[in-house]
Design an enzyme around this catalytic site. Structure first.
Site, short mmCIF file in Angstrom:
data_model
loop_
_atom_site.label_atom_id
_atom_site.label_comp_id
_atom_site.label_asym_id
_atom_site.label_seq_id
_atom_site.Cartn_x
_atom_site.Cartn_y
_atom_site.Cartn_z
N GLU A 17 0.82 -1.19 0.09
CA GLU A 17 0.02 -0.23 -0.09
C GLU A 17 1.01 1.27 -0.22
O GLU A 17 1.88 1.32 0.71
CB GLU A 17 -0.94 0.01 1.19
CG GLU A 17 -2.04 1.13 1.29
CD GLU A 17 -2.93 0.91 2.25
OE1 GLU A 17 -3.55 0.11 1.91
OE2 GLU A 17 -3.18 1.78 3.04
N THR A 48 -3.66 5.09 -1.30
CA THR A 48 -5.02 5.52 -0.32
C THR A 48 -5.39 6.81 -0.76
O THR A 48 -5.01 7.54 -1.98
CB THR A 48 -4.25 5.89 0.93
OG1 THR A 48 -3.13 6.75 0.87
CG2 THR A 48 -3.79 4.48 1.42
N TYR A 49 -6.49 7.46 0.01
CA TYR A 49 -7.31 8.58 -0.47
C TYR A 49 -7.64 9.30 0.65
O TYR A 49 -7.78 8.89 1.78
CB TYR A 49 -8.62 7.85 -0.83
CG TYR A 49 -9.55 8.79 -1.69
CD1 TYR A 49 -9.36 8.96 -3.07
CD2 TYR A 49 -10.66 9.45 -1.16
CE1 TYR A 49 -10.21 9.35 -3.78
CE2 TYR A 49 -11.74 10.13 -1.93
CZ TYR A 49 -11.10 10.28 -3.40
OH TYR A 49 -12.07 10.85 -4.27
N GLY A 108 -13.98 6.34 5.58
CA GLY A 108 -12.91 7.33 5.59
C GLY A 108 -13.24 8.30 6.40
O GLY A 108 -14.41 8.58 7.01
N ALA A 125 -19.81 3.17 4.95
CA ALA A 125 -18.92 2.49 3.82
C ALA A 125 -19.83 1.53 3.05
O ALA A 125 -19.59 1.37 1.91
CB ALA A 125 -17.73 2.03 4.42
N HIS A 149 -13.34 -1.66 15.24
CA HIS A 149 -13.33 -0.09 14.97
C HIS A 149 -13.53 0.83 16.20
O HIS A 149 -14.50 0.64 17.05
CB HIS A 149 -14.63 0.13 13.87
CG HIS A 149 -14.43 1.50 13.16
ND1 HIS A 149 -14.64 2.56 13.88
CD2 HIS A 149 -14.05 1.54 12.03
CE1 HIS A 149 -14.51 3.65 13.14
NE2 HIS A 149 -14.00 3.10 11.91
N LYS A 165 -21.08 -5.63 5.11
CA LYS A 165 -20.15 -5.19 3.92
C LYS A 165 -19.67 -6.42 3.11
O LYS A 165 -19.60 -5.96 1.97
CB LYS A 165 -19.00 -4.39 4.45
CG LYS A 165 -19.29 -3.14 5.18
CD LYS A 165 -17.95 -2.14 5.56
CE LYS A 165 -17.12 -2.63 6.49
NZ LYS A 165 -15.83 -1.78 6.56
N GLN A 175 -6.59 -3.37 9.45
CA GLN A 175 -5.98 -2.18 9.79
C GLN A 175 -4.77 -3.16 10.36
O GLN A 175 -4.75 -4.31 10.66
CB GLN A 175 -6.46 -1.50 10.96
CG GLN A 175 -7.56 -0.51 10.22
CD GLN A 175 -7.11 0.62 9.86
OE1 GLN A 175 -5.62 0.77 10.04
NE2 GLN A 175 -7.70 1.39 9.31
N GLN A 211 6.13 7.53 15.43
CA GLN A 211 4.99 7.37 14.30
C GLN A 211 3.98 6.07 14.80
O GLN A 211 2.60 6.37 14.77
CB GLN A 211 5.60 7.17 13.16
CG GLN A 211 4.79 7.17 12.05
CD GLN A 211 5.40 6.94 10.67
OE1 GLN A 211 6.14 6.02 10.61
NE2 GLN A 211 5.15 7.89 9.82
#
Length: 289
Positions: A17, A48-49, A108, A125, A149, A165, A175, A211
């Site tokens: 990714e 990604t977006y 998103g 989503a 989530h 989904k 994730q 990070q």
């Protein structure tokens, strides 16, 4: 072009990714990273977006460049935040015209700046998944959170929502997480709901302790004490990075042994850690044979 669903149907996939570059300099850097990873023959790569569609054009440009200039299958991320149906239809038409056959359909995040928040015809989503599925033109991936989530009211509701989904989508990508049990529990809980579509574990090697801690908080992932202790033994960033790659390699090995249908690497637009994990697992020779 190849659909990810077909690739998964044929066997294990190994994918990477990237995020779209912000300027010409990072564009060149991303190009080098993709060139360094292409010899590993990834099954596909995803792009990604940005929150609220803020990287719409840059995402499209990278996806179309990969489709046109490399032998790699691309998957475009798409979110429902800040989009109306006509915009989504235009984006999907553009990808079809470019021969792109894979969409990662996500809820998103809204943009941090209120001024950048546009109207949206979608709430969840699953609404976007249904819209993409109605075209019949794409293989569709969705996001999964092994540790639930952050916005879910409880674990059972989270799994029911993911199952809904996946009823319309082809596969899920998780994730990142740090312990194999989280992935195994997710797959088993989906199986209890009669959902057996492939779930690809997302891998984020620790190359920067600060990070990764920040990203774990944002994604809802637990940063286990034993991981923190392993990393905090060292002051030298090179040692921290080495330990991070070792931990990720062990996680990947355990996941493959547990039956994961593949591995999806969050590269942060750099190739070295992924290439080292490939070497540790003996994947490099398998992919290029």
């Amino acid at each position: 072009m190849t659909r990810v669903a077909d690739l998964l149907g044929a066997g294990r996939t190994f994918s990477f990714e990237f995020f779209p570059p912000k300027d010409d300099a990072t564009q060149l850097s991303l190009g080098r990273t993709i060139a360094e990873l292409e010899p590993l023959q990834p099954s596909f790569v995803s792009v990604t977006y940005g929150a609220g569609g803020t990287t719409r054009e840059r995402t499209r440009n990278v996806v179309n460049w990969v489709a046109k200039e490399t032998a790699i299958t691309p998957m475009a991320h798409l979110t429902c935040q800040g989009h109306v149906r006509t915009e989504i239809a235009d984006i999907l038409d553009g990808y079809q015209a470019a021969g792109v056959e894979n969409i990662m359909a996500l809820g998103g995040d809204p943009p941090a700046d209120l001024a950048d928040r546009g109207p949206s015809d979608y709430r969840y989503a699953s609404d976007l998944v249904a819209e993409v599925a109605a075209t019949g033109a794409f293989s569709i991936g969705v996001a999964a959170h092994p540790e639930v989530h952050p916005a879910s009211p409880d674990r059972a509701a989270d799994r029911r929502h993911l199952a809904a989904k996946l009823a319309a989508a082809d596969f899920a990508v998780t994730q990142f997480f740090f312990e194999v049990r989280h992935y195994v529990d997710l797959v088993n809980e989906l199986a209890d709901l009669d959902v057996t579509k492939p779930v690809l574990p997302g891998i984020m090697p620790i190359t920067n302790a600060k990070q990764i801690a920040r990203m774990a908080r944002l994604s809802g992932a637990e940063l286990p004490a034993w991981v923190v202790e392993a990393v905090e033994r060292y002051d030298d960033p090179a040692d921290v990075r080495r330990v991070g790659v070792e931990l990720a390699s062990k996680l990947c090995s355990d996941l493959l042994e547990a039956g994961a249908p593949g591995l999806h690497f969050y590269t942060m637009n750099r190739s070295t850690a992924t290439r080292e994990i490939y070497a540790n697992l003996g994947l490099a020779s398998l992919r290029v044979s």
